[in-house]
Design a protein around this motif. Structure first.
Motif, PDB file in Angstrom:
ATOM      1  N   UNK A 113     -29.116 -92.878  22.420  1.00  0.00           N
ATOM      2  CA  UNK A 113     -29.332 -94.166  21.739  1.00  0.00           C
ATOM      3  C   UNK A 113     -30.826 -94.369  21.496  1.00  0.00           C
ATOM      4  N   UNK A 114     -31.254 -94.310  20.234  1.00  0.00           N
ATOM      5  CA  UNK A 114     -32.688 -94.322  19.927  1.00  0.00           C
ATOM      6  C   UNK A 114     -33.119 -95.524  19.094  1.00  0.00           C
ATOM      7  N   UNK A 115     -32.235 -96.492  18.902  1.00  0.00           N
ATOM      8  CA  UNK A 115     -32.605 -97.684  18.135  1.00  0.00           C
ATOM      9  C   UNK A 115     -33.838 -98.359  18.756  1.00  0.00           C
ATOM     10  N   UNK A 116     -34.711 -98.892  17.920  1.00  0.00           N
ATOM     11  CA  UNK A 116     -35.766 -99.784  18.412  1.00  0.00           C
ATOM     12  C   UNK A 116     -35.106-101.108  18.789  1.00  0.00           C
ATOM     13  N   UNK A 157     -19.586 -97.907  20.364  1.00  0.00           N
ATOM     14  CA  UNK A 157     -19.089 -98.638  19.190  1.00  0.00           C
ATOM     15  C   UNK A 157     -20.135 -98.647  18.073  1.00  0.00           C
ATOM     16  N   UNK A 158     -21.396 -98.828  18.442  1.00  0.00           N
ATOM     17  CA  UNK A 158     -22.477 -98.803  17.447  1.00  0.00           C
ATOM     18  C   UNK A 158     -22.558 -97.430  16.797  1.00  0.00           C
ATOM     19  N   UNK A 159     -22.416 -96.388  17.608  1.00  0.00           N
ATOM     20  CA  UNK A 159     -22.462 -95.032  17.069  1.00  0.00           C
ATOM     21  C   UNK A 159     -21.251 -94.714  16.197  1.00  0.00           C
ATOM     22  N   UNK A 160     -20.207 -95.544  16.303  1.00  0.00           N
ATOM     23  CA  UNK A 160     -19.035 -95.409  15.432  1.00  0.00           C
ATOM     24  C   UNK A 160     -19.170 -96.268  14.176  1.00  0.00           C
ATOM     25  N   UNK A 161     -20.355 -96.910  14.021  1.00  0.00           N
ATOM     26  CA  UNK A 161     -20.631 -97.643  12.781  1.00  0.00           C
ATOM     27  C   UNK A 161     -20.602 -99.149  12.879  1.00  0.00           C
ATOM     28  N   UNK A 162     -20.340 -99.713  14.059  1.00  0.00           N
ATOM     29  CA  UNK A 162     -20.301-101.169  14.198  1.00  0.00           C
ATOM     30  C   UNK A 162     -21.707-101.744  14.348  1.00  0.00           C
ATOM     31  N   UNK A 163     -21.836-103.001  13.914  1.00  0.00           N
ATOM     32  CA  UNK A 163     -23.145-103.674  13.926  1.00  0.00           C
ATOM     33  C   UNK A 163     -23.000-105.041  14.583  1.00  0.00           C
ATOM     34  N   UNK A 197     -32.759-105.984  29.970  1.00  0.00           N
ATOM     35  CA  UNK A 197     -33.155-104.942  30.924  1.00  0.00           C
ATOM     36  C   UNK A 197     -32.219-103.747  30.837  1.00  0.00           C
ATOM     37  N   UNK A 198     -30.916-104.011  30.803  1.00  0.00           N
ATOM     38  CA  UNK A 198     -29.931-102.924  30.818  1.00  0.00           C
ATOM     39  C   UNK A 198     -30.002-102.120  29.532  1.00  0.00           C
ATOM     40  N   UNK A 199     -29.907-102.785  28.371  1.00  0.00           N
ATOM     41  CA  UNK A 199     -29.888-102.049  27.107  1.00  0.00           C
ATOM     42  C   UNK A 199     -31.219-101.358  26.858  1.00  0.00           C
TER      43      UNK A 199
END
Length: 476
Positions: free
Chosen positions: A33-36, A260-266, A277-279
């Motif tokens: 997971x590399x999102x800013x 879920x995000x990697x499956x295309x959800x936003x 903290x967790x994410x």
């Protein structure tokens, strides 16, 4: 009569967490997971679970670009929007969303945006996240599928169980809608069940039946596939309520969320500090000690500013007043109704505090404990007067001629204004926490007092003796 619940009985009624299994799955999923991650903080207490991250106090394009280029995956923008009118917060959040979207495209970097709000549910909701959604969708080709509501914050005793949000008081869980926080004159509410709270706050636009609930049962069973499937079904900015009693509940949910995000959800997020903290995958660290914070000790005292009016703050102030080594000054904020008298009061307080701090005496400036009440229907006017009072308090810090050994500000709006308008911080680094849920900034070189330890003490956090304990830690 308020119905309360035994905290220990409720906590022990659920399956224990297999921590090792949770961590193993988290590491496997989180590494890709590399999102800013951008956290918009409606007061400065949102950094109360993190360390080693940057906090920016403006949101111009250059600042947001710097955040995207920061080596840390996560950065905070302090909006202080809880002190804004609805019109101001709408404008600010639209500006931020447009700039984030623009810079994200320029850098080819996906992002996740979190609206970090109060763990007792106060603030401009649903306005802020709705404005973010509209601006993102207008400036991109994508739709935001859903909004995650996750107000759990263990350090402050905020737990969500059976879709109901609770505030832990001693060993008792009190439904959030029955606490003093729910009676906030600006951001009050009645519901404790988060589905009902969403229905109340959105004026029926989203019903409690339409909400997706992530249960503690599915989290404790580590039903990743089931939770992912729930998230994949969310559309049209549908609301997702996450139950949590422990940080690992949030970690289990976040694992499924990334899948879920990697499956295309936003999604957009309205959460308290635990989720950030967790994410952000930020490790836990021991509480800060005096020697880590005060590295350039002078013969001066510290400075403590107490602005919050919640009962917990008043109790903490009373306990602090048992320390005979400190000097206390009451600031009569009610004089705000008389401009000249108010100006003279500000000058009196500042000069007295400067003299004491210069002599080596730690000084506590506290606002009159009775809140200014103009009567029914005058909430906007009261908010404006509270801004004037806060501006006066921050001017005391900005014009202070003596560098204190440390600075503590008590209360969300107070600590934000002291940080941005008093200490004139543009970028700070979060050093960590000096007590659970109580963060410390190291101010930047541009600050009124560069590199001073600045303790941001939320109004609604800690036991009666916590403020006193923090001062004793810093006094050494």
């Amino acid at each position: 009569m308020i119905k309360t619940y035994n905290a220990n009985e409720i906590i022990e009624s659920y399956l224990p967490i297999d921590v090792e299994k949770v961590q193993s799955k988290w590491k496997e999923v989180r590494s890709s997971f590399t999102h800013k991650i951008i956290v918009l903080d409606d007061d400065p207490t949102g950094v109360q679970t993190v360390h080693g991250v940057s906090v920016y106090t403006d949101w111009n394009e250059e600042t947001i670009e710097a955040g995207f280029l920061d080596e840390q995956q996560i950065f905070f923008i302090l909006t202080n929007s809880r002190a804004f009118t609805a019109q101001e917060t709408e404008r600010v959040h639209r500006d931020i969303a447009e700039r984030v979207e623009k810079i994200s495209k320029e850098q080819g970097k996906a992002y996740l945006i979190i609206s970090r709000g109060d763990s007792t549910l106060r603030g401009h909701y649903p306005l802020e996240t709705e404005v973010l959604r509209q601006a993102i969708e207008k400036n991109s080709e994508s739709k935001v599928d859903g909004e995650v509501i996750l107000p759990f914050f263990k350090e402050g005793g905020r737990l969500t169980v059976d879709n109901t949000h609770f505030v832990k008081q001693d060993d008792v869980l009190v439904p959030a809608g029955e606490t003093e926080f729910a009676k906030d004159r600006t951001f009050g509410y009645a519901a404790s069940h988060l589905g009902e709270w969403i229905e109340e706050k959105t004026k029926g636009a989203f019903s409690k039946e339409s909400v997706t609930y992530i249960s503690l049962e599915s989290l404790r069973k580590m039903d990743f596939d089931g939770i992912v499937e729930q998230l994949l079904q969310v559309n049209d900015f549908g609301k997702v309520v996450v139950n949590a009693m422990d940080e690992d509940d949030v970690r289990i949910f976040s694992t499924a969320l990334i899948l879920a995000i990697q499956s295309g959800k936003s999604f957009i997020f309205r959460t308290a500090a635990a989720f950030t903290k967790v994410i952000g995958d930020i490790s836990s660290r021991p509480l800060l000690q005096r020697e880590e914070l005060i590295t350039e000790e002078q013969a001066h005292g510290g400075l403590v500013i107490v602005g919050s009016h919640v009962q917990k703050t008043t109790n903490q102030l009373i306990e602090l007043q048992t320390l005979s080594s400190l000097h206390f000054i009451e600031f009569d904020a009610h004089l705000v109704l008389n401009k000249e008298a108010f100006k003279q009061e500000v000058e009196r307080v500042r000069l007295e505090a400067e003299n004491k701090v210069a002599d080596g005496t730690t000084t506590v400036i506290f606002t009159k404990r009775k809140r200014l009440d103009l009567g029914d229907g005058m909430e906007e006017q009261e908010l404006q007067l509270s801004v004037e009072i806060s501006d006066a308090v921050t001017s005391i810090v900005r014009d202070f001629s003596v560098r204190p050994n440390y600075l503590i500000a008590k209360g969300g709006i107070t600590s934000s204004d002291v940080g941005t308008k008093g200490l004139c911080v543009k970028r700070a680094t979060v050093a960590g926490q000096i007590a659970p849920g109580i963060p410390v900034w190291k101010t930047g070189e541009e600050s009124t007092f560069p590199y001073i330890p600045y303790v941001i003490f939320p109004g609604n956090v800690g036991a009666d003796g916590t403020l006193k304990d923090v001062v004793l830690t810093l006094e050494g």
